[in-house]
Design a protein around this motif. Structure first.
Motif, PDB file in Angstrom:
ATOM      1  N   GLN A 159      53.334  30.721  38.058  1.00 25.85           N
ATOM      2  CA  GLN A 159      52.893  29.934  36.913  1.00 25.85           C
ATOM      3  C   GLN A 159      51.488  30.352  36.461  1.00 25.85           C
ATOM      4  O   GLN A 159      51.175  30.317  35.265  1.00 25.85           O
ATOM      5  N   TRP A 160      50.644  30.745  37.412  1.00 26.53           N
ATOM      6  CA  TRP A 160      49.330  31.287  37.033  1.00 26.53           C
ATOM      7  C   TRP A 160      49.506  32.578  36.230  1.00 26.53           C
ATOM      8  O   TRP A 160      48.858  32.775  35.203  1.00 26.53           O
ATOM      9  N   ARG A 161      50.411  33.435  36.689  1.00 26.90           N
ATOM     10  CA  ARG A 161      50.661  34.690  35.950  1.00 26.90           C
ATOM     11  C   ARG A 161      51.227  34.396  34.565  1.00 26.90           C
ATOM     12  O   ARG A 161      50.888  35.070  33.577  1.00 26.90           O
ATOM     13  N   ALA A 162      52.088  33.395  34.477  1.00 23.73           N
ATOM     14  CA  ALA A 162      52.656  33.031  33.173  1.00 23.73           C
ATOM     15  C   ALA A 162      51.559  32.584  32.218  1.00 23.73           C
ATOM     16  O   ALA A 162      51.568  32.929  31.033  1.00 23.73           O
ATOM     17  N   LEU A 163      50.578  31.808  32.731  1.00 19.35           N
ATOM     18  CA  LEU A 163      49.462  31.369  31.898  1.00 19.35           C
ATOM     19  C   LEU A 163      48.619  32.560  31.465  1.00 19.35           C
ATOM     20  O   LEU A 163      48.182  32.636  30.305  1.00 19.35           O
ATOM     21  N   CYS A 164      48.370  33.483  32.376  1.00 20.11           N
ATOM     22  CA  CYS A 164      47.568  34.666  32.032  1.00 20.11           C
ATOM     23  C   CYS A 164      48.273  35.499  30.961  1.00 20.11           C
ATOM     24  O   CYS A 164      47.615  36.083  30.089  1.00 20.11           O
TER      25      CYS A 164
ATOM     26  N   ALA B 223      38.941  25.666  29.522  1.00 16.75           N
ATOM     27  CA  ALA B 223      38.615  26.309  30.795  1.00 16.75           C
ATOM     28  C   ALA B 223      39.775  27.170  31.294  1.00 16.75           C
ATOM     29  O   ALA B 223      39.565  28.294  31.777  1.00 16.75           O
ATOM     30  N   LEU B 224      41.007  26.673  31.191  1.00 14.38           N
ATOM     31  CA  LEU B 224      42.159  27.453  31.638  1.00 14.38           C
ATOM     32  C   LEU B 224      42.329  28.720  30.808  1.00 14.38           C
ATOM     33  O   LEU B 224      42.615  29.798  31.343  1.00 14.38           O
ATOM     34  N   ARG B 225      42.161  28.601  29.493  1.00 10.93           N
ATOM     35  CA  ARG B 225      42.257  29.784  28.648  1.00 10.93           C
ATOM     36  C   ARG B 225      41.187  30.809  29.026  1.00 10.93           C
ATOM     37  O   ARG B 225      41.451  32.018  29.090  1.00 10.93           O
TER      38      ARG B 225
ATOM     39  N   PRO C 255      42.005  37.105  35.520  1.00 10.94           N
ATOM     40  CA  PRO C 255      43.425  36.894  35.842  1.00 10.94           C
ATOM     41  C   PRO C 255      43.735  37.093  37.314  1.00 10.94           C
ATOM     42  O   PRO C 255      44.761  36.615  37.802  1.00 10.94           O
ATOM     43  N   GLY C 256      42.863  37.782  38.040  1.00 13.83           N
ATOM     44  CA  GLY C 256      43.058  37.964  39.478  1.00 13.83           C
ATOM     45  C   GLY C 256      42.400  36.877  40.307  1.00 13.83           C
ATOM     46  O   GLY C 256      42.171  37.075  41.504  1.00 13.83           O
TER      47      GLY C 256
ATOM     48  N   VAL D 203      41.161  42.404  35.289  1.00 15.53           N
ATOM     49  CA  VAL D 203      41.050  43.207  34.080  1.00 15.53           C
ATOM     50  C   VAL D 203      40.817  42.213  32.943  1.00 15.53           C
ATOM     51  O   VAL D 203      41.705  41.463  32.574  1.00 15.53           O
ATOM     52  N   ARG D 204      39.601  42.204  32.394  1.00  9.41           N
ATOM     53  CA  ARG D 204      39.296  41.236  31.343  1.00  9.41           C
ATOM     54  C   ARG D 204      40.081  41.508  30.080  1.00  9.41           C
ATOM     55  O   ARG D 204      40.388  42.646  29.751  1.00  9.41           O
ATOM     56  N   ARG D 205      40.376  40.434  29.360  1.00  9.43           N
ATOM     57  CA  ARG D 205      41.199  40.563  28.157  1.00  9.43           C
ATOM     58  C   ARG D 205      40.399  40.228  26.923  1.00  9.43           C
ATOM     59  O   ARG D 205      39.524  39.398  26.980  1.00  9.43           O
TER      60      ARG D 205
END
Length: 445
Positions: free
Chosen positions: A301-306, A403-405, A412-413, A443-445
């Motif tokens: 779910q964390w990966r899905a948010l990222c 904050a989550l965004r 993301p890591g 890896v920053r987005r």
């Protein structure tokens, strides 16, 4: 009340909570805040029926339907009754100990968490131009940038709460309240000193903690009053805390009112400011910390948010259901009333275990599972009208979403780097105060 007297009263009240907990009453055990399994306590409350009388002298429910009904009932209010209310439980028996109630021993004057429900509604309407939906959503972009700025400044290992979430949340509150930059450091210090003050309204704190609250609260209210253009709160004049401050700092002059300034009378602006500073910032930080902890417990779910930051509102809503930053509400009957088929006499306390209600299997499918993809109709859906959440809730949710965004984009890591710790004696908020974390292959987005 002198320190020695206050210390004895707090110890006595704490002892009473421990004794009541030994009788197996699930609400008394929750008040004891000693690491008991909250989910299990919620189940045990529901097993006692939709509403039961606790040995802690309150009606208690963890039934989602009853909680929602009670939150919407205008006959129930957060404001406690006067001292003339009849003592004891439904049989009218007096309490077997003769000590002041916690709110009398540690009044925390100026903490606006026990107003009449009409007052919260009036303030909510008053604040709508700034804290209402469209106005609030315009703050999302700047809030995301503020959290990203904090996140980008930390090293490989850091504390998520101390180094990112709390400072960004407190500074966002300062900007919203119109406090000038040169007051930022002191405002942050006072907010830190008052961390956990909500729990002190229900669970007796240690004496040193109570003393810290009594010193910091008047100074923070005085600081907010200057920004609001209100008169200095009466309880702050001549107190030891503010005397020391004025002797060592330059004289104050009223500043330009902040974004809340044009909304109404200075006294109303001060109350709104106190709610946002004392309740809103703590609630927003706790909501964010709980959300990140749950997401990291579910890496998919964390990966899905990222991958899709648009999931942030759903993650916040699911956190509010699963692990809300405010676990219960205390209301008082303004008249005799019937609730869940039970007669509740005027003046008696009704405790709504909102966290446990979010795990009620009669309302939520697979309620103990955290799932950001949970259908909208099965998410958090409890009314906020009539209590402090009506004012601070929308801002706290926006801050947590921002904050989550920011964290999903900036790191993301993100991973835990140790045990997440919560304060003892925090039955109301859960008191998350340590969150060791680390960047891993970001890896920053």
């Amino acid at each position: 009340m002198t320190d020695s007297t206050l210390g004895r009263v707090l110890l006595t009240l704490r002892g009473v909570q421990w004794i009541l907990g030994t009788k197996g009453d699930p609400y008394a055990l929750l008040l004891r805040a000693a690491g008991d399994d909250r989910a299990e306590l919620g189940r045990r409350v529901r097993e006692r029926g939709p509403l039961y009388w606790s040995s802690a002298e309150a009606w208690v429910t963890a039934d989602h339907t009853v909680v929602a009904e009670a939150l919407a009932d205008v006959r129930l209010t957060p404001r406690p009754p006067g001292t003339g209310s009849p003592p004891g439980g439904p049989d009218g028996e007096p309490a077997p100990w003769d000590v002041p109630a916690l709110r009398e021993a540690l009044p925390l004057a100026g903490l606006p968490v026990a107003l009449a429900r009409e007052e919260y509604e009036r303030l909510r309407v008053l604040a709508a131009p700034v804290l209402g939906g469209p106005a609030l959503r315009r703050r999302l972009g700047p809030a995301v940038r503020a959290y990203r700025h904090r996140a980008s400044a930390v090293g490989e290992r850091f504390d998520l709460m101390d180094d990112v979430v709390r400072p960004a949340t407190v500074d966002a509150s300062r900007v919203l309240l119109g406090l000038p930059e040169h007051r930022a450091e002191r405002f942050a210090e006072l907010c830190g000193d008052l961390s956990g003050v909500l729990d002190a309204t229900i669970c007796p704190p240690r004496l040193d903690t109570a003393r810290r609250y009594r010193a910091a609260l008047p100074e923070l209210l005085s600081l907010l009053a200057k920004s609001a253009g209100a008169k200095e709160p009466r309880q702050t004049r001549g107190t030891e805390a503010t005397q020391g401050t004025r002797e060592t700092r330059e004289p104050e002059t009223p500043g330009t009112p902040g974004p809340l300034g044009p909304l109404g009378a200075p006294e109303d602006v001060l109350t709104l400011s106190a709610l946002l500073a004392l309740v809103g910032a703590d609630v927003a930080a706790a909501l964010t910390g709980n959300a990140v902890a749950l997401l990291l417990d579910h890496p998919d779910q964390w990966r899905a948010l990222c991958d899709d930051p648009g999931l942030a509102p759903a993650a916040v809503a699911e956190t509010l259901r699963h692990s809300p930053p405010v676990r219960l509400h205390r209301l008082y009957a303004r008249q005799d009333l019937d609730l869940a088929g039970t007669r509740v006499p005027r003046g008696e306390e009704v405790v709504l275990l909102t966290e446990a209600a979010g795990h009620d299997p009669r309302r939520h499918k697979d309620p103990d599972r955290f799932d950001v993809h949970r259908p909208a109709h099965d998410r958090h859906a409890l009314p906020e009208e009539g209590h402090a959440g009506a004012i601070v809730g929308p801002a706290a949710r926006l801050a947590a979403e921002a904050a989550l965004r920011a964290l999903a984009a900036e790191m993301p890591g993100l991973a835990r780097n140790g045990e997440v710790l919560r304060r003892l004696r925090s039955p109301l908020t859960g008191g998350l105060f340590r969150f060791p974390a680390a960047r891993q292959g970001n890896v920053r987005r």
